[in-house]
Every structure is written in C-alpha cells, then in structure tokens.
Design a protein around this motif. Structure first.
Motif, mmCIF file in Angstrom:
data_model
loop_
_atom_site.group_PDB
_atom_site.id
_atom_site.type_symbol
_atom_site.label_atom_id
_atom_site.label_comp_id
_atom_site.label_asym_id
_atom_site.label_seq_id
_atom_site.Cartn_x
_atom_site.Cartn_y
_atom_site.Cartn_z
ATOM 1 N N PHE A 87 1.081 -1.215 0.082
ATOM 2 C CA PHE A 87 0.280 -0.225 0.351
ATOM 3 C C PHE A 87 1.002 1.097 0.190
ATOM 4 C CE2 PHE A 87 -2.123 -3.096 2.250
ATOM 5 C CZ PHE A 87 -3.966 -3.329 1.196
ATOM 6 N N GLN A 88 0.605 1.933 -0.376
ATOM 7 C CA GLN A 88 1.912 3.833 -0.818
ATOM 8 C C GLN A 88 0.489 4.727 -0.585
ATOM 9 O OE1 GLN A 88 3.439 3.008 -4.338
ATOM 10 N NE2 GLN A 88 3.074 4.361 -5.599
ATOM 11 N N GLU A 89 0.589 6.229 -0.419
ATOM 12 C CA GLU A 89 -0.058 6.530 -0.228
ATOM 13 C C GLU A 89 -0.243 7.606 -1.663
ATOM 14 O OE1 GLU A 89 0.230 10.680 2.161
ATOM 15 O OE2 GLU A 89 1.137 8.786 3.339
ATOM 16 N N GLY A 90 -1.713 8.229 -2.550
ATOM 17 C CA GLY A 90 -1.758 8.551 -3.778
ATOM 18 C C GLY A 90 -2.720 9.300 -3.945
ATOM 19 N N ASP A 91 -2.938 9.595 -4.984
ATOM 20 C CA ASP A 91 -4.284 11.141 -5.291
ATOM 21 C C ASP A 91 -4.577 10.889 -6.730
ATOM 22 O OD1 ASP A 91 -6.212 12.655 -6.083
ATOM 23 O OD2 ASP A 91 -5.489 14.493 -5.232
ATOM 24 N N ALA A 92 -6.202 9.671 -6.512
ATOM 25 C CA ALA A 92 -6.542 8.979 -7.502
ATOM 26 C C ALA A 92 -7.008 10.395 -8.729
ATOM 27 C CB ALA A 92 -7.733 8.830 -7.538
ATOM 28 N N SER A 93 -6.466 11.606 -7.913
ATOM 29 C CA SER A 93 -6.662 12.574 -9.527
ATOM 30 C C SER A 93 -5.450 12.575 -10.319
ATOM 31 C CB SER A 93 -7.187 14.007 -9.385
ATOM 32 O OG SER A 93 -7.825 13.813 -7.840
ATOM 33 N N ASP A 94 -4.633 12.486 -9.821
ATOM 34 C CA ASP A 94 -2.713 12.052 -9.683
ATOM 35 C C ASP A 94 -2.039 11.711 -9.328
ATOM 36 O OD1 ASP A 94 -0.464 13.644 -10.553
ATOM 37 O OD2 ASP A 94 -0.555 15.762 -9.789
ATOM 38 N N LEU A 95 -2.546 10.511 -10.617
ATOM 39 C CA LEU A 95 -1.692 9.463 -10.169
ATOM 40 C C LEU A 95 0.480 9.237 -10.601
ATOM 41 C CD1 LEU A 95 -4.148 6.816 -10.784
ATOM 42 C CD2 LEU A 95 -3.415 7.511 -8.657
ATOM 43 N N ARG A 96 0.181 10.748 -10.168
ATOM 44 C CA ARG A 96 2.627 10.742 -10.928
ATOM 45 C C ARG A 96 2.916 9.364 -9.786
ATOM 46 N NH1 ARG A 96 3.495 17.038 -9.545
ATOM 47 N NH2 ARG A 96 1.548 17.060 -9.473
ATOM 48 N N GLY A 97 4.031 9.231 -10.985
ATOM 49 C CA GLY A 97 5.069 8.336 -10.419
ATOM 50 C C GLY A 97 4.004 6.782 -10.942
ATOM 51 N N ILE A 98 3.256 6.452 -11.325
ATOM 52 C CA ILE A 98 2.606 5.105 -11.446
ATOM 53 C C ILE A 98 2.463 4.975 -13.594
ATOM 54 C CG2 ILE A 98 0.682 4.052 -11.490
ATOM 55 C CD1 ILE A 98 0.294 4.597 -8.574
ATOM 56 N N PRO A 99 3.433 4.292 -13.772
ATOM 57 C CA PRO A 99 3.675 4.034 -14.693
ATOM 58 C C PRO A 99 2.592 3.773 -15.949
ATOM 59 C CG PRO A 99 4.502 1.772 -14.194
ATOM 60 C CD PRO A 99 3.985 3.134 -12.765
ATOM 61 N N ASP A 100 2.563 4.092 -16.897
ATOM 62 C CA ASP A 100 1.464 4.036 -17.964
ATOM 63 C C ASP A 100 0.754 2.910 -17.594
ATOM 64 O OD1 ASP A 100 1.912 6.441 -18.027
ATOM 65 O OD2 ASP A 100 2.500 6.345 -20.353
ATOM 66 N N GLN A 101 -0.018 2.193 -18.472
ATOM 67 C CA GLN A 101 -0.387 0.691 -18.516
ATOM 68 C C GLN A 101 0.223 0.128 -18.171
ATOM 69 O OE1 GLN A 101 0.437 0.508 -22.774
ATOM 70 N NE2 GLN A 101 -1.082 2.635 -23.378
ATOM 71 N N GLY A 102 0.274 -0.168 -16.900
ATOM 72 C CA GLY A 102 0.835 -1.132 -15.886
ATOM 73 C C GLY A 102 0.016 -1.958 -15.341
ATOM 74 N N PHE A 103 -1.043 -1.667 -15.267
ATOM 75 C CA PHE A 103 -2.090 -2.908 -14.347
ATOM 76 C C PHE A 103 -2.972 -3.255 -15.946
ATOM 77 C CE2 PHE A 103 -0.421 0.114 -11.307
ATOM 78 C CZ PHE A 103 0.297 -0.462 -10.228
ATOM 79 N N ASP A 104 -2.891 -5.095 -15.532
ATOM 80 C CA ASP A 104 -4.062 -5.650 -16.099
ATOM 81 C C ASP A 104 -5.310 -5.316 -15.463
ATOM 82 O OD1 ASP A 104 -2.089 -7.445 -16.904
ATOM 83 O OD2 ASP A 104 -2.054 -8.273 -15.337
ATOM 84 N N LEU A 105 -6.104 -4.914 -14.342
ATOM 85 C CA LEU A 105 -7.316 -4.729 -13.716
ATOM 86 C C LEU A 105 -6.780 -3.001 -12.527
ATOM 87 C CD1 LEU A 105 -9.988 -5.860 -12.502
ATOM 88 C CD2 LEU A 105 -8.841 -6.859 -10.823
ATOM 89 N N LEU A 106 -7.574 -2.288 -12.417
ATOM 90 C CA LEU A 106 -7.456 -1.406 -11.757
ATOM 91 C C LEU A 106 -8.716 -1.522 -10.915
ATOM 92 C CD1 LEU A 106 -6.747 2.193 -12.108
ATOM 93 C CD2 LEU A 106 -9.019 1.282 -10.818
ATOM 94 N N VAL A 107 -9.106 -1.560 -9.473
ATOM 95 C CA VAL A 107 -10.137 -2.034 -8.946
ATOM 96 C C VAL A 107 -10.347 -0.808 -8.185
ATOM 97 C CG1 VAL A 107 -11.365 -3.258 -6.943
ATOM 98 C CG2 VAL A 107 -10.213 -4.636 -9.182
ATOM 99 N N SER A 108 -11.669 -0.192 -7.922
ATOM 100 C CA SER A 108 -11.690 1.123 -6.656
ATOM 101 C C SER A 108 -13.461 0.866 -6.107
ATOM 102 C CB SER A 108 -11.416 2.515 -8.213
ATOM 103 O OG SER A 108 -11.497 3.452 -6.903
ATOM 104 N N ILE A 109 -13.596 0.221 -5.257
ATOM 105 C CA ILE A 109 -14.993 -0.345 -4.181
ATOM 106 C C ILE A 109 -15.232 1.218 -3.322
ATOM 107 C CG2 ILE A 109 -15.804 -1.432 -3.083
ATOM 108 C CD1 ILE A 109 -15.360 -2.275 -6.330
ATOM 109 N N PHE A 110 -15.899 1.788 -3.936
ATOM 110 C CA PHE A 110 -15.938 3.401 -3.029
ATOM 111 C C PHE A 110 -15.013 4.100 -2.630
ATOM 112 C CE2 PHE A 110 -18.974 -0.354 -1.630
ATOM 113 C CZ PHE A 110 -19.272 -0.565 -2.766
ATOM 114 N N GLY A 111 -14.072 4.065 -3.499
ATOM 115 C CA GLY A 111 -12.870 4.918 -3.487
ATOM 116 C C GLY A 111 -12.811 5.769 -4.568
#
Ligand SMILES: C[S@@+](CC[C@H](N)C(=O)[O-])C[C@H]1O[C@@H](n2cnc3c(N)ncnc32)[C@H](O)[C@@H]1O
Length: 270
Positions: A87-111
């Motif tokens: 787990f790490q801190e970050g803001d869903a409106s600005d995911l700087r530092g998280i690379p492009d196209q790095g995930f197969d699945l993005l889940v966001s449940i009431f997040g």
C-alpha cells in the motif's frame, strides 16, 4: 492540508471497513483474478478488496490518500504474510509516479469516486491500465433508497452547503456522468458496462451501536455531527440515522446488524 485527505484521515475508517469484509471478498471473487495478475486498488482503504485479490495470487498495489489507512493496509498484509500486496499514499486525481499501462485490472470500490476532479480521475485510471485490461468501479448512487445514499442525504441537511464548484462524489453513481468522464478519457460507451450490485454491511452490534460507530469513526458522519451540534441539532441527526439504520437492518439475530446497500458497478474494457 488537503481537505479530501483530512476528511479520510479523520476518525478511523478501519472500524467501518471491518463491517464490509464479506462483500469485499465476494466482489473480488467475481473479478476472474488469476495468479500473477497486476492489480491496482485505488482508494483502497485498509485493503477490503486489495487483500482478497492478493490471497488469489494477484500482485496488488493499493493506493489511498489517507496515510493512516495505508499504514493499516500494510500492517494487515504483513500480518497475513502477503508479500504480494503493498500500500502507498497517492491521489486518484493525480497518479504521478505510477507508470502508464502498468496494470491488468484497476479496482476502485467506493474509492476513486471520492477524489476531486472526476475527469482527471477517469483519465488517470485509463492511463495506468493496459490496453485489453479492465477497470472496475463501485460507486454509491445518489437518491438511492439504501443505506449510504440515505446517510449522505440525511447528513447534508445538517451540513453547510458545499463550496462553490464542488462536484459531488455521488455523481459517479449516475450512468451519464460515468460515460461522459470515460469518453473524455478516450473510452467509447460500448466498452462500458453498468450494473446494479449489492454490498452488505455486517456489524456485531445493534443498529444504534452501528450509528455510534459511524459517529465516532467515519469522517463524513463526524463532520455532519460537528455541524449539527453547532446548531444544537446533534440529537435530531442521531434520531434520524438510528431510524434509518433500524429500518434497513435485515438481520434476524438480536444484537447484530446487517444492511445491504445498492451500488453502481462500472466495468470498463480498456
Ligand atoms: C469509503 S472508503 C472505501 C475504502 C475501500 N475501498 C473499501 O472498500 O473499504 C473511501 C476511500 O477512498 C479514499 N480516498 C478518498 N479520496 C481519495 C483520493 N483523492 N485518492 C485516493 N484515495 C482516496 C479514502 O481515503 C478511503 O480510504
């Protein structure tokens, strides 16, 4: 201090999240997760969906704006020996530092629904998900008759009006807004599926004790009580919420509360 961060670091959301684990597990089991899949859980809290995804063998990153919830998630993963979940801190409106196209699945449940600047949120979610991957959001629905929308409706009557330009998180529960935000991020409507689903809150106590937990630990409800008490209306808010929780409780077991709540499940094929 960022007010969005302050809201969620207030109180202790882990005490509410503890009532959401079974539905979190069930939701994750429906996602077709296989070992090695790269999963980003956005607005992950203390891992209600991140931990079950890691138990299925996914390589999970949880991102959340609240430092206390990130710490709680890392501690839960450590206690279970889940080395594939961090787990790490970050803001869903600005995911700087998280690379492009790095995930197969993005889940966001009431997040991610609670992040400011929803068009930026949609763009960021699309950016970090690989082509052929999926984004799955769970969003509460405005004016829905079930628990969370009703808590917000009742609370808003006791709270000061939101600042000018504020976009309600609940707009993520409206089909047309979801489609518009993903369209602006380059996703056509035919790649979006919208369905009603249910999440159940299970609390080991009476409905009025569950209201007390929201009052003590859930930032948005804490703020509503602060405002109500300033106007000498704290008891009115307490009464309205107790009536709501009592009427929504479906548990037959005395001293237990079980409340199903409807949400909008959004699935985007990237
Ligand atoms: C209702 S809780 C849900 C947490 C978790 N997904 C769950 O189901 O238990 C909302 C979560 O969104 C997080 N959040 C709010 N605004 C955020 C933002 N801008 N970026 C990332 N997370 C955010 C909060 O800190 C909180 O953990």
């Amino acid at each position: 201090m960022n007010p969005n961060k302050a809201l969620w670091e207030k109180g202790d959301f882990t005490r509410i999240a503890a009532t959401m684990r079974d539905s979190g597990d069930a939701l994750v089991r429906s996602l077709g997760i296989s070992p090695g899949m790269k999963v980003l859980d956005l607005g992950c809290g203390d891992g209600t969906t991140a931990l079950p995804a890691a138990r299925l063998g996914a390589d999970v990153l949880g991102v959340d704006i609240a430092a206390n919830l990130v710490a709680a998630g890392n501690e839960r993963a450590r206690a279970e020996g889940l080395t594939n979940c961090r787990f790490q801190e970050g803001d869903a409106s600005d995911l700087r530092g998280i690379p492009d196209q790095g995930f197969d699945l993005l889940v966001s449940i009431f997040g991610a629904m609670f992040a400011p600047r929803p068009f930026d949120v949609a763009k960021e979610m699309v950016r970090v998900t690989r082509p052929g991957g999926r984004i799955v959001m769970g969003n509460w629905i405005p004016n829905d008759p079930t628990l969370v929308a009703q808590i917000l409706r009742i609370s808003s009557a006791y709270s000061p009006p939101p600042p000018e330009g504020f976009v309600s998180p609940m707009t993520w529960g409206v089909d047309s807004h979801v489609v518009e935000r993903f369209a602006a991020a380059g996703i056509p409507a035919e790649r979006i599926t919208l369905a009603r689903d249910t999440f159940t809150f299970d609390f080991a106590g009476t409905p009025s004790e569950f209201v007390a937990a929201f009052r003590a630990f859930y930032g948005p409800t804490m703020n509503a009580f602060d405002a109500a008490e300033k106007a000498d209306r704290g008891q009115d808010l307490q009464r309205e919420l107790e009536a709501l929780f009592e009427s929504q409780n479906v548990s037959d077991t005395p001293g237990r509360t079980s409340i199903p709540a409807t949400f909008l499940r959004v699935t985007v094929s990237r």
